[in-house]
Design a protein around this motif. Structure first.
Motif, short mmCIF file in Angstrom:
data_model
loop_
_atom_site.label_atom_id
_atom_site.label_comp_id
_atom_site.label_asym_id
_atom_site.label_seq_id
_atom_site.Cartn_x
_atom_site.Cartn_y
_atom_site.Cartn_z
N GLU A 59 -7.54 -73.57 86.09
CA GLU A 59 -7.02 -72.34 86.02
C GLU A 59 -7.78 -71.21 86.60
O GLU A 59 -7.37 -70.20 87.36
CB GLU A 59 -6.84 -71.96 84.51
N LEU A 60 -9.01 -71.27 86.58
CA LEU A 60 -10.02 -70.45 87.27
C LEU A 60 -10.11 -70.45 88.77
O LEU A 60 -9.88 -69.43 89.53
CB LEU A 60 -11.64 -70.78 86.64
N THR A 61 -9.84 -71.72 89.55
CA THR A 61 -9.95 -71.74 90.74
C THR A 61 -8.36 -71.17 91.40
O THR A 61 -8.59 -70.43 92.50
CB THR A 61 -10.03 -73.33 91.41
N ALA A 62 -7.55 -71.47 90.65
CA ALA A 62 -6.33 -70.80 91.01
C ALA A 62 -6.16 -69.30 90.90
O ALA A 62 -5.73 -68.50 91.91
CB ALA A 62 -5.21 -71.25 90.12
N LEU A 63 -6.76 -68.90 89.60
CA LEU A 63 -7.15 -67.38 89.80
C LEU A 63 -7.80 -66.55 90.99
O LEU A 63 -7.36 -65.73 91.65
CB LEU A 63 -7.63 -66.88 88.47
N LEU A 64 -9.00 -67.23 91.35
CA LEU A 64 -9.96 -66.80 92.32
C LEU A 64 -9.24 -66.93 93.80
O LEU A 64 -9.18 -66.26 94.70
CB LEU A 64 -11.05 -67.64 92.56
N GLY A 65 -8.28 -68.15 93.64
CA GLY A 65 -7.42 -68.24 95.15
C GLY A 65 -6.20 -67.16 95.18
O GLY A 65 -6.10 -66.62 96.28
N ARG A 66 -5.85 -66.80 94.01
CA ARG A 66 -4.91 -65.61 94.20
C ARG A 66 -5.57 -64.25 94.54
O ARG A 66 -4.80 -63.52 94.95
CB ARG A 66 -4.07 -65.57 92.93
N LEU A 67 -6.86 -63.99 94.33
CA LEU A 67 -7.65 -62.90 94.59
C LEU A 67 -7.79 -62.80 96.17
O LEU A 67 -7.86 -61.83 96.61
CB LEU A 67 -8.77 -62.97 93.94
N HIS A 68 -7.86 -64.06 96.83
CA HIS A 68 -8.22 -63.96 98.54
C HIS A 68 -9.65 -63.21 98.40
O HIS A 68 -9.78 -62.29 99.33
CB HIS A 68 -7.16 -63.33 99.05
N GLY A 69 -10.58 -63.61 97.69
CA GLY A 69 -12.02 -63.10 97.96
C GLY A 69 -12.05 -61.51 97.27
O GLY A 69 -11.56 -61.25 96.30
#
Length: 194
Positions: A59-69
């Motif tokens: 869940e955390l890595t998917a959230l960070l991935g949606r942010l695109h840095g």
């Protein structure tokens, strides 16, 4: 549009704080100081996650991935400043740019509706209330804030007081977790987006 923070994802530790935009001028003759305060204060937060098991890590890595840095924004809740009481349906009456106070209407009349330390969110911008605020018989209240209002707040804008949040972006573009067998952990820093 900001991503909503997943309700099930709680950090094991967080650091919240305000970065002010002040400048100090020191005299070379007398060492006297003059401090100038400028607009542009912003929230800074570091979220630490320990012992992330598979589902939370995903869940955390998917959230960070949606942010695109640093590109995307996320509404990070003030996890420790939620409220369950009911003070009415607060909305902005006046909220002028660069002011450190605002007027809210639609609250319970003749009652202390905000205490110092409460967080409120208006149009994605989070503020801390710095003085107790008691409403008038007409259901209006003047609220003093921890930072200047960045841009004028429109009359009628809803004041979120039960689940305050700050619209934030990543401080850097790197997404890294330390992964060990079964568990992972990581630390991520965000700053208020504007």
């Amino acid at each position: 549009m900001a991503i909503v923070w997943p309700a099930s994802l709680w950090p094991s530790q967080m650091t919240w704080g305000m970065v002010y935009n002040n400048r100090a001028f020191t005299s070379t003759l007398s060492n006297a100081q003059q401090i100038m305060g400028y607009p542009g204060a912003y929230w800074l937060c570091t979220l630490n996650f320990d012992d992330l098991f598979d589902e939370d890590e995903r869940e955390l890595t998917a959230l960070l991935g949606r942010l695109h840095g640093m590109f995307g924004t996320v509404n990070i809740p003030a996890f420790t400043r939620i409220r369950t009481d009911n003070i009415g349906a607060p909305v902005i009456v006046t909220g002028n740019a660069q002011a450190t106070n605002l007027t809210i209407g639609g609250v319970t009349p003749s009652k202390k509706v905000f205490a110092y330390g409460d967080y409120i969110t208006i149009a994605g911008e989070m503020f801390e209330v710095v003085e107790d605020a008691v409403s008038t018989a007409q259901g209006r209240v003047q609220v003093f804030l921890n930072k200047r209002i960045r841009r004028s707040l429109p009359a009628g804008a809803v004041v979120e007081y039960k689940n305050p949040y700050s619209e934030m972006r990543r401080v850097d573009d790197t997404n890294q977790l330390t992964v060990q067998p079964v568990v992972a952990n990581g630390s991520f820093q965000f700053r208020e987006a504007f």
